[in-house]
Design a protein around this motif. Structure first.
Motif, PDB file in Angstrom:
ATOM      1  N   GLN A 165       0.899  -1.331  -0.018  1.00 22.00           N
ATOM      2  CA  GLN A 165      -0.128  -0.103  -0.120  1.00 22.00           C
ATOM      3  C   GLN A 165       0.651   1.133  -0.198  1.00 22.00           C
ATOM      4  O   GLN A 165       0.590   2.342  -0.696  1.00 22.00           O
ATOM      5  CB  GLN A 165      -0.874   0.011   1.249  1.00 22.00           C
ATOM      6  CG  GLN A 165      -2.114  -0.876   1.042  1.00 22.00           C
ATOM      7  CD  GLN A 165      -2.944  -1.120   2.301  1.00 22.00           C
ATOM      8  OE1 GLN A 165      -2.600  -0.512   3.440  1.00 22.00           O
ATOM      9  NE2 GLN A 165      -3.740  -2.096   2.373  1.00 22.00           N
ATOM     10  N   GLU A 166       1.994   1.336   0.495  1.00 17.56           N
ATOM     11  CA  GLU A 166       3.076   2.299   0.595  1.00 17.56           C
ATOM     12  C   GLU A 166       3.465   2.676  -0.711  1.00 17.56           C
ATOM     13  O   GLU A 166       3.832   3.884  -1.014  1.00 17.56           O
ATOM     14  CB  GLU A 166       4.244   2.073   1.443  1.00 17.56           C
ATOM     15  CG  GLU A 166       3.912   1.699   2.689  1.00 17.56           C
ATOM     16  CD  GLU A 166       3.893   2.901   3.631  1.00 17.56           C
ATOM     17  OE1 GLU A 166       4.199   4.117   2.983  1.00 17.56           O
ATOM     18  OE2 GLU A 166       3.689   2.978   4.703  1.00 17.56           O
ATOM     19  N   ILE A 167       3.317   1.772  -1.737  1.00 13.25           N
ATOM     20  CA  ILE A 167       3.739   2.240  -2.972  1.00 13.25           C
ATOM     21  C   ILE A 167       2.397   2.137  -4.149  1.00 13.25           C
ATOM     22  O   ILE A 167       2.771   2.085  -5.356  1.00 13.25           O
ATOM     23  CB  ILE A 167       4.708   1.060  -3.674  1.00 13.25           C
ATOM     24  CG1 ILE A 167       4.254  -0.142  -3.608  1.00 13.25           C
ATOM     25  CG2 ILE A 167       6.210   1.365  -2.927  1.00 13.25           C
ATOM     26  CD1 ILE A 167       5.307  -1.349  -4.223  1.00 13.25           C
ATOM     27  N   GLY A 168       1.171   2.071  -3.363  1.00 15.22           N
ATOM     28  CA  GLY A 168      -0.016   2.456  -4.167  1.00 15.22           C
ATOM     29  C   GLY A 168      -0.613   1.135  -4.851  1.00 15.22           C
ATOM     30  O   GLY A 168      -1.566   0.996  -5.649  1.00 15.22           O
ATOM     31  N   MET A 169       0.055  -0.145  -4.287  1.00 15.15           N
ATOM     32  CA  MET A 169      -0.571  -1.488  -5.005  1.00 15.15           C
ATOM     33  C   MET A 169      -1.602  -2.366  -3.782  1.00 15.15           C
ATOM     34  O   MET A 169      -1.485  -2.113  -2.670  1.00 15.15           O
ATOM     35  CB  MET A 169       0.511  -2.476  -5.069  1.00 15.15           C
ATOM     36  CG  MET A 169       1.298  -2.388  -6.052  1.00 15.15           C
ATOM     37  SD  MET A 169       2.574  -3.809  -6.474  1.00 15.15           S
ATOM     38  CE  MET A 169       1.462  -5.084  -6.697  1.00 15.15           C
ATOM     39  N   ASP A 170      -2.602  -2.535  -4.476  1.00  7.68           N
ATOM     40  CA  ASP A 170      -3.691  -2.924  -3.454  1.00  7.68           C
ATOM     41  C   ASP A 170      -4.153  -4.475  -3.644  1.00  7.68           C
ATOM     42  O   ASP A 170      -5.177  -5.107  -3.340  1.00  7.68           O
ATOM     43  CB  ASP A 170      -5.172  -2.224  -3.798  1.00  7.68           C
ATOM     44  CG  ASP A 170      -5.450  -2.412  -5.043  1.00  7.68           C
ATOM     45  OD1 ASP A 170      -4.855  -3.143  -5.972  1.00  7.68           O
ATOM     46  OD2 ASP A 170      -6.732  -1.817  -5.353  1.00  7.68           O
ATOM     47  N   ALA A 201       7.495  -4.000  -7.971  1.00  9.84           N
ATOM     48  CA  ALA A 201       7.198  -3.872  -6.641  1.00  9.84           C
ATOM     49  C   ALA A 201       8.426  -3.826  -5.554  1.00  9.84           C
ATOM     50  O   ALA A 201       8.708  -2.692  -4.973  1.00  9.84           O
ATOM     51  CB  ALA A 201       6.119  -4.607  -6.318  1.00  9.84           C
ATOM     52  N   TYR A 202       9.388  -4.563  -5.964  1.00 13.03           N
ATOM     53  CA  TYR A 202      10.532  -4.683  -5.284  1.00 13.03           C
ATOM     54  C   TYR A 202      11.453  -3.345  -5.370  1.00 13.03           C
ATOM     55  O   TYR A 202      12.023  -2.882  -4.408  1.00 13.03           O
ATOM     56  CB  TYR A 202      11.266  -5.999  -5.538  1.00 13.03           C
ATOM     57  CG  TYR A 202      12.684  -5.838  -4.905  1.00 13.03           C
ATOM     58  CD1 TYR A 202      13.156  -5.916  -3.574  1.00 13.03           C
ATOM     59  CD2 TYR A 202      13.812  -5.636  -5.757  1.00 13.03           C
ATOM     60  CE1 TYR A 202      14.257  -5.838  -3.141  1.00 13.03           C
ATOM     61  CE2 TYR A 202      15.097  -5.703  -5.339  1.00 13.03           C
ATOM     62  CZ  TYR A 202      15.326  -5.936  -4.005  1.00 13.03           C
ATOM     63  OH  TYR A 202      16.669  -5.835  -3.738  1.00 13.03           O
ATOM     64  N   GLY A 203      11.572  -3.084  -6.537  1.00 11.34           N
ATOM     65  CA  GLY A 203      12.291  -1.870  -6.934  1.00 11.34           C
ATOM     66  C   GLY A 203      11.833  -0.739  -6.253  1.00 11.34           C
ATOM     67  O   GLY A 203      12.738   0.098  -5.540  1.00 11.34           O
ATOM     68  N   LYS A 204      10.500  -0.484  -5.919  1.00  5.78           N
ATOM     69  CA  LYS A 204       9.893   0.482  -5.469  1.00  5.78           C
ATOM     70  C   LYS A 204       9.908   0.668  -3.967  1.00  5.78           C
ATOM     71  O   LYS A 204      10.064   1.561  -3.342  1.00  5.78           O
ATOM     72  CB  LYS A 204       8.482   0.901  -6.096  1.00  5.78           C
ATOM     73  CG  LYS A 204       8.293   1.036  -7.481  1.00  5.78           C
ATOM     74  CD  LYS A 204       6.657   1.199  -7.792  1.00  5.78           C
ATOM     75  CE  LYS A 204       6.643   1.213  -9.243  1.00  5.78           C
ATOM     76  NZ  LYS A 204       5.277   1.225  -9.920  1.00  5.78           N
ATOM     77  N   LEU A 205       9.813  -0.505  -3.387  1.00 10.35           N
ATOM     78  CA  LEU A 205      10.073  -0.799  -1.941  1.00 10.35           C
ATOM     79  C   LEU A 205      11.367  -0.528  -1.655  1.00 10.35           C
ATOM     80  O   LEU A 205      11.584   0.127  -0.565  1.00 10.35           O
ATOM     81  CB  LEU A 205       9.281  -2.051  -1.442  1.00 10.35           C
ATOM     82  CG  LEU A 205       7.952  -2.164  -1.719  1.00 10.35           C
ATOM     83  CD1 LEU A 205       7.357  -3.828  -1.728  1.00 10.35           C
ATOM     84  CD2 LEU A 205       7.325  -1.496  -0.510  1.00 10.35           C
ATOM     85  N   LYS A 206      12.244  -0.923  -2.239  1.00  7.84           N
ATOM     86  CA  LYS A 206      13.727  -0.923  -1.997  1.00  7.84           C
ATOM     87  C   LYS A 206      14.073   0.723  -1.916  1.00  7.84           C
ATOM     88  O   LYS A 206      14.884   0.921  -1.186  1.00  7.84           O
ATOM     89  CB  LYS A 206      14.381  -1.850  -2.990  1.00  7.84           C
ATOM     90  CG  LYS A 206      16.095  -1.677  -2.698  1.00  7.84           C
ATOM     91  CD  LYS A 206      16.479  -2.542  -1.426  1.00  7.84           C
ATOM     92  CE  LYS A 206      17.942  -2.611  -1.293  1.00  7.84           C
ATOM     93  NZ  LYS A 206      18.418  -3.399  -0.121  1.00  7.84           N
ATOM     94  N   GLU A 207      13.725   1.284  -2.921  1.00  9.66           N
ATOM     95  CA  GLU A 207      14.137   2.519  -2.999  1.00  9.66           C
ATOM     96  C   GLU A 207      13.485   3.553  -1.949  1.00  9.66           C
ATOM     97  O   GLU A 207      14.018   4.380  -1.224  1.00  9.66           O
ATOM     98  CB  GLU A 207      13.358   3.295  -4.485  1.00  9.66           C
ATOM     99  CG  GLU A 207      13.638   4.631  -4.643  1.00  9.66           C
ATOM    100  CD  GLU A 207      13.202   5.155  -6.102  1.00  9.66           C
ATOM    101  OE1 GLU A 207      13.453   6.293  -6.228  1.00  9.66           O
ATOM    102  OE2 GLU A 207      12.549   4.639  -6.457  1.00  9.66           O
ATOM    103  N   LYS A 208      12.359   3.064  -1.381  1.00  8.45           N
ATOM    104  CA  LYS A 208      11.696   3.752  -0.133  1.00  8.45           C
ATOM    105  C   LYS A 208      12.311   2.972   1.137  1.00  8.45           C
ATOM    106  O   LYS A 208      12.312   3.829   2.124  1.00  8.45           O
ATOM    107  CB  LYS A 208      10.161   3.598  -0.217  1.00  8.45           C
ATOM    108  CG  LYS A 208       9.567   4.183  -1.116  1.00  8.45           C
ATOM    109  CD  LYS A 208       8.066   3.965  -1.079  1.00  8.45           C
ATOM    110  CE  LYS A 208       7.079   5.084  -1.741  1.00  8.45           C
ATOM    111  NZ  LYS A 208       7.127   6.290  -1.149  1.00  8.45           N
TER     112      LYS A 208
END
Length: 345
Positions: free
Chosen positions: A74-79, A91-98
């Motif tokens: 949800q932190e990267i807008g995925m439900d 999704a991993y790339g976005k979560l890792k970046e955060k």
């Protein structure tokens, strides 16, 4: 030893052909009732059959399920849970970046039984096969199996898959997931959900959900692994009728429901997965039903123990970079063909 001491024995789903071949257990076709045939999850009956004979009734529905950390996504807008490997990589790339995860998941690719199971699952998620429907080795000839192993190597190198997966146990995968260092648990056993929501052992209470899909490569269908164990009657039993009554009681709806209420154990009866009382206690079981139709067991070959050894040793060499994917799969193929020929004599 040929003795008659034991009437009921317990066996793993991968041992059926070995036990049948050695005459250690007798068929149950004359005992099983129509109610059991219609009510027990079909894959569990199939897993303990050889030819047209049933040899075991599952007591342990050890089916694995795809779970994920919904709060992190949800932190990267995925439900929803990633349905494909490409979606998981994104999704991993976005979560890792955060800074929200260290890896997408950790697995247990250790050189042991569980490691082989996880490698079979990964291969199947790409549509690949280690053995064909007749039990013949195909891993060195199958392009989709090669694609799965190339993904595995790249995933370890990039950090998508936690590098400690090479030496981790099943318990470790649960612990790391509950720490919050990852966001996917691809083959979680049912109690992982409860562990993740236990504040004494988990940092991710209230964050977990069960996927309504199974992860797979684009254009393929995912599977989950079912790893049941069963009760069977020994061929030397002098009390087969009494042995069957014991098995019938232990596998009954009443006993299975009692186990589910007391322990959270997943029942072997299809209708219990939709039982209102059980769903009230375990609402996350609702998505188990959407995955369980894709449950697949371990290969049914007489020589699975030896295949396991070959698979885990050569896979470790591939993952450690000691041998290329192509050469590693070719080595598996050669060794398994020799093994099959030896057993065919």
């Amino acid at each position: 030893a040929g003795g008659g001491t034991y009437d009921v024995i317990e066996l793993d789903n991968s041992w059926v052909e070995k036990y049948v071949n050695n005459g250690w257990m007798g068929p149950l076709n004359d005992y099983i009732t129509d109610e059991m045939k219609a009510g027990i999850i079909p894959g569990l009956l199939d897993k303990f059959s050889s030819g047209d004979q049933l040899y075991g009734i599952a007591w342990n529905n050890d089916t694995r399920f795809y779970m994920y950390n919904a709060a992190k996504l949800q932190e990267i807008g995925m439900d929803h849970a990633p349905a494909t490997w490409d979606e998981a990589l994104d999704a991993y790339g976005k979560l890792k970046e955060k800074g929200l995860v260290n890896a997408a998941y950790i697995d247990c690719y250790n050189q042991e039984w569980a490691g082989a199971t996880e490698l079979i699952f990964l291969t199947a998620s790409f549509g690949g096969k280690l053995l064909d429907e007749d039990g013949h080795p195909v891993m060195g000839k199958d392009a989709k199996t090669k694609a799965a192993y190339e993904f595995l190597v790249q995933g370890l190198e990039s950090g998508f898959i936690d590098a400690s997966s090479l030496t981790s146990s099943q318990e470790t995968t649960n612990d790391v997931f509950c720490m919050g260092d990852t966001f996917l648990f691809l083959q979680a056993w049912p109690s992982v959900y409860a562990n993740a929501n236990n504040s004494e052992v988990s940092n991710i209470v209230g964050q977990i959900d069960v996927a309504d899909t199974i992860i797979h490569a684009e254009g393929e269908e995912g599977i989950i692994m079912t790893l049941p164990e069963a009760m069977s009657i020994t061929s030397t039993s002098q009390s087969k009728e009494a042995a069957w009554k014991y098995i019938e009681f232990m596998s009954s709806r009443e006993t299975e429901k009692a186990k589910a209420i007391a322990l959270g154990a997943l029942p072997i009866w299809t209708d219990l997965l939709a039982d209102k009382e059980l769903l009230a206690a375990y609402p996350y079981w609702e998505n188990f039903g959407s995955q369980i139709d894709k449950a697949t067991g371990l290969p049914s070959v007489l020589w699975y123990d030896e295949v396991l050894e070959i698979l885990t040793v050569e896979s470790q060499r591939i993952m450690l970079g000691e041998i290329s994917v192509e050469d590693g799969l070719a080595s598996m193929q050669t060794q398994c063909e020799a093994l099959e020929a030896e057993y065919s004599k």
